[in-house]
Design an enzyme around this catalytic site. Sequence first.
Site, mmCIF file in Angstrom:
data_model
loop_
_atom_site.group_PDB
_atom_site.id
_atom_site.type_symbol
_atom_site.label_atom_id
_atom_site.label_comp_id
_atom_site.label_asym_id
_atom_site.label_seq_id
_atom_site.Cartn_x
_atom_site.Cartn_y
_atom_site.Cartn_z
ATOM 1 N N TRP A 123 0.797 -1.226 0.000
ATOM 2 C CA TRP A 123 0.000 0.000 0.000
ATOM 3 C C TRP A 123 0.831 1.278 0.000
ATOM 4 C CZ3 TRP A 123 -0.372 -4.193 3.229
ATOM 5 C CH2 TRP A 123 -1.449 -5.055 2.988
ATOM 6 N N ASP A 124 2.137 1.190 -0.238
ATOM 7 C CA ASP A 124 3.023 2.363 -0.189
ATOM 8 C C ASP A 124 3.009 2.994 1.206
ATOM 9 O OD1 ASP A 124 4.770 4.359 -0.992
ATOM 10 O OD2 ASP A 124 3.207 5.625 -1.830
ATOM 11 N N MET A 125 3.003 2.163 2.231
ATOM 12 C CA MET A 125 3.005 2.665 3.606
ATOM 13 C C MET A 125 4.433 2.788 4.127
ATOM 14 S SD MET A 125 -0.013 3.469 4.384
ATOM 15 C CE MET A 125 -1.643 3.270 3.674
ATOM 16 N N LYS A 132 2.132 6.305 8.200
ATOM 17 C CA LYS A 132 1.062 6.684 7.283
ATOM 18 C C LYS A 132 -0.264 6.053 7.674
ATOM 19 C CE LYS A 132 3.625 7.491 2.954
ATOM 20 N NZ LYS A 132 3.742 7.053 1.542
ATOM 21 N N ASN A 179 -2.189 6.433 0.558
ATOM 22 C CA ASN A 179 -0.731 6.513 0.666
ATOM 23 C C ASN A 179 -0.248 7.933 0.930
ATOM 24 O OD1 ASN A 179 -1.277 7.519 -1.880
ATOM 25 N ND2 ASN A 179 0.451 6.496 -2.853
#
Length: 781
Positions: free
Chosen positions: A459-461, A488, A580
């Site tokens: 999740w682009d965390m 995030k 994100n």
Amino acid sequence: MAILITTILFGLVGLALAVGGGQLLALDGSIYYLITGIAFIVTAVLLYLRRSTALTLYALIVLGSLGWAIWEVGFDWWQLGPRGGVIILLGIWLLTPWMRKPLGFQSPTGARYPVGAAPLAASVALAILIAVISMFTDPYDVEGELPEDAVAAAPTMGNPVPPGEWHQYGRTNYGQRYSPLDQINVENVDELEEVWRYQTGDVKLPEDVTETTYQVTPLKVGNSLFICTPHNWAIAIDATTGEEKWKYDPNAGLNPDRQHQTCRGVTYYADPQAQADAPCAERVYLPTSDARLIALDAASGEVCTSFADQGVLRLETGMPYNPAGYYYSTSPPVIAAGKIIIGGAVNDNYSTQSQSGVIRAFDVNSGELVWNWDSGNPEQTEPLPPGQTYTANSPNSWSIFSVDEELGLVYIPLGNQVPDQLGMGRSESVEKYSSSIVALDINTGADRWVFQTVHHDLWDMDVPAQPVLLDLTQDDGTVVPALVGPTKQGDIYVLNRQTGEPLLDVTAEPAPGGAIPEDFTAPTQPTSALTFKPEPLEEKDMWGISMFDQMVCRIRFHELNYEGRYTPPSINGTLVYPGNFGTFNWGSVAIDPERQVMFGMPTYLGFTVRLVPREEIPPKGADEKASEQGLNRNEGAPYGVYMGPFLGPLQIPCQAPPWGYVAGADLRTGEIAYKHRNGTVYDMTPLPLPFKVGVPGIGGPMITKGGVAFLGAAVDNYLRAYNLTTGEEIWRARLPAGGQATPMTYAVEDGRQFVVMVAGGHGSVGTKPGDYVIAYALPRD
């Protein structure tokens, strides 16, 4: 004529609601829109036949809609308004004499008398009364107070910095964003006034990339402020007058392949071995967007040629790939134990052939490489021999580090491997280090501990924020070296910074499954006891300006895959919430080390993610941004991905506000004391409306001993001051551009305390660009 036009209007409204409502019901959504659409159509027929029962039926529509809205969302005006606005306006229209007369009694003489409309008038009046009451009700507000007593009388704040100065990005290497100055306090902060304004001359250009942003926090040493600009100019400013002392342009040029064009700060260093007046005895290190690190004389701005190669360190050295614009540093490095330690930003989702996320330490004087820590090859920390390269596409660190020199550790917030949304084929080291906080030995680069905040991140965390350090006093009086790590996804981890063990409980929560066949999801994800994670979205949380775009958002909500936080990406399309953009981002949080409390700005915006099989990706050049919005091509991977905020047909968020808060928490207990809507839609709408909706933002806060927290960041152009104890806004100043930077404070020679804010805008959130550095102080006497 009025009857005919109204009949057509009601028919069209009814048709739209019935068609959309039928589609929503087929998706297991609310039946309300279908029923209301049919009722509108019947009302239109009765109006066409000039039957007075049309008003009675419409009164039932008003009452039914009011009851349904209160049942769904209670007395939240921002939710009630879209549901009832059109309905109430049409109800008022039906009450006008020119609508009631054609429906009324006609005498034998031909005179027409208006029909009675008491039920409709009463229902409209009730709805308006409920609306007014709801304007003074905020179901999302959390009222409370942080403890005011000092827990630690003389806390450690990091490396020694004079009280009136600000030497590192977060003032010290602890990153607390806390100043011991108290001249400005909660009683007098409303008297602040602008004392000088400086413009850098570095303005956004038409050919710049979208995310050209001004995020710098100035440093203050002696009577000089040191800043950098989006195009990587380094500038020294007189701290008292705002006059320019020197300016250095590294000529970093422009490159459309750069994902970001920004500079968050420079790094200051005073050589203890050099004579005070010798050239380059004090230095400023400037990271650039063409992957250089340049040493400058703090007094003159001249390049310090004794460092590296004639003053320039080239960060692409040792990289397996080197396409220009794919790798650079946007954040200031840290200096500790005679070493300058730096990471770098890698373009998200351009290509699997990305540079390494290696962390390197160089001799601060010579620029010679001392050690390198590559998460893809973590055991080999000695400098690589000639011909060997770092691991391609290992998790990188684009944010700011913090340092504890006594423990000999530097703390690294790590991101994810490209592509962010595809986890198949990741190595064991990626699975271990991705989206984590890592403690490295300052002298050797060896990792001492790692704490992962997301397992198998899809999740682009990235861990986006500088970890904040403080010494935390436990209930039994013992003092523990602590680290506070904002994320995030909304969790704030409080860890023992010596061991990496949690000081506040961390639990494993079940996570949704359902990844694409080639991938998998982690069965559980960690959650901290101190968390700002949002409640899962429901259909009733969908929003719009009117009932029509709200209905469209409800339909879209049911069409997307969504089972709460950590729903995996999909070909169908997935709702990622928080998105994100993050609950917290690089602005981190500010901490009062005496009171041991924190102040932050949690933000809540959903994003959508849709995987695209490689064969379906359009030719290069079509709708591609490889960032937070548009097509991310992921060259070399089996899927690209379309990403973007979860927006409705009018390009406003589909989820209801508030989208942004200010919040305070007690770090010793993990309790959230308050949470208040932050910011207005003043700069988000065509009309400058001062409605305090609670808007998103990006940037960081700063706290002073005077009990005041300062924050820009929100997408309306203001710098605000808050009472740290209660979170109440107590002052604000209008900015000439977006304030997506972190403010700082210092004292000048005559004793006055200044607060400085950089206002230059943010490309991704669309705030007004600019080139301003503005100082505020209390009036003289």
